[in-house]
Design a protein around this motif. Structure first.
Motif: not given
Length: 292
Positions: A184-190, A198-202, A217-226, A272-275
């Protein structure tokens, strides 16, 4: 100054299905080469297994070397040979060797880093492993090879099936409790570059899967961490016993806090292309070694 950006000779053997756009997998390499070029560095892509004149390069940067999992001893020997020719390897070989076996998760736990709990296992000790899993109260499990990339060989199963599954394994594996937050929440990559986040992704898995990876087939999006999550990642990165140009820290929320699923120091896709600016950060981290 010349830099070899190391890649794979071929995709790893576990990729047995057609990937519509294989070239897209190497976007990080192209962005890094372009960023180095803007800084006056002659950077070229080379397979780590190439019979190249490594003495003609100042530095070899590990990037898309995914096929190392098919021939790990040869890979490590090749990196040693590259350095023996006077071409430094980054990330450092000691970090690569340590990170190539998921036993590093046990080391991280001993350093006080929060990780998703792990039990090392094999086919010869399956009864003892099953008892340890029962004592921990884990009902749903993830079993993964100790050497692997891209979710290859990773299996989700009930604890009742563990003994039978271990009987069919051919090498050492790790057993972990399944983290429901992945679904549900997904995993995060920093992405940590030059010691800075540099950046985080969900990342979320495809419907019916549990592997949060784009090739499944998973999805990846930019994430702004707390701020609190970001602080945890910074503290974790500071504990690592190596001077690193890059790292990807994959975490999931488990038992109320972020815990490490994987620490990628060898060939992680950094997206890198997402940040914007992240390729330049990596190029600057590389240049610090060329200038010293």
């Amino acid at each position: 100054m010349r830099v070899a950006v190391l890649r794979c000779e071929r995709l790893p053997r576990f990729v047995t299905w057609e990937i519509p756009d294989v070239d897209a997998l190497f976007e990080d390499d192209r962005l890094l080469i372009a960023a180095l070029g803007r800084r006056g560095v002659d950077a070229v892509p080379l397979a780590w297994s190439d019979d190249a004149d490594w003495a003609a390069f100042d530095l070899a940067v590990l990037r898309s070397t995914w096929d190392y999992v098919d021939r790990l001893p040869e890979f490590l020997a090749a990196l040693e040979a590259i350095e023996a020719r006077g071409c430094r390897v980054r990330n450092p070989i000691d970090a690569v060797r340590w990170n190539s076996d998921k036993h590093y998760l046990v080391d991280l736990a001993e350093m006080g880093v929060p990780v998703v709990p792990v039990i090392r296992a094999s086919s010869v000790e399956r009864a003892a492993v099953a008892r340890a899993v029962a004592a921990a109260g884990w009902d749903e499990l993830v079993v993964k090879p100790t050497v692997g990339v891209g979710g290859a060989g990773v299996v989700r199963l009930r604890a009742s099936r563990l003994v039978d599954h271990l009987a069919s394994t051919s090498g050492p594996v790790f057993v972990q409790p399944f983290a429901p937050a992945v679904l549900d929440e997904g995993e995060y990559s920093f992405a940590v570059i030059g010691g800075e986040v540099s950046h985080a992704l969900r990342k979320r898995p495809a419907e019916g899967d549990f592997r949060a990876h784009g090739i499944y087939g998973g999805t990846i999006e930019r994430h702004t961490p707390t701020e609190s999550d970001l602080m945890e990642i910074r503290e974790l990165a500071a504990r690592l016993p190596f001077e690193l140009d890059y790292a990807r820290i994959d975490v999931v929320r488990f038992a109320g806090r972020l815990r490490v699923l994987e620490l990628e120091l060898i060939e992680p896709i950094l997206y890198l292309g997402m940040a914007d600016g992240s390729a330049d950060m990596l190029a600057d981290a590389v240049l610090r070694h060329l200038r010293t």
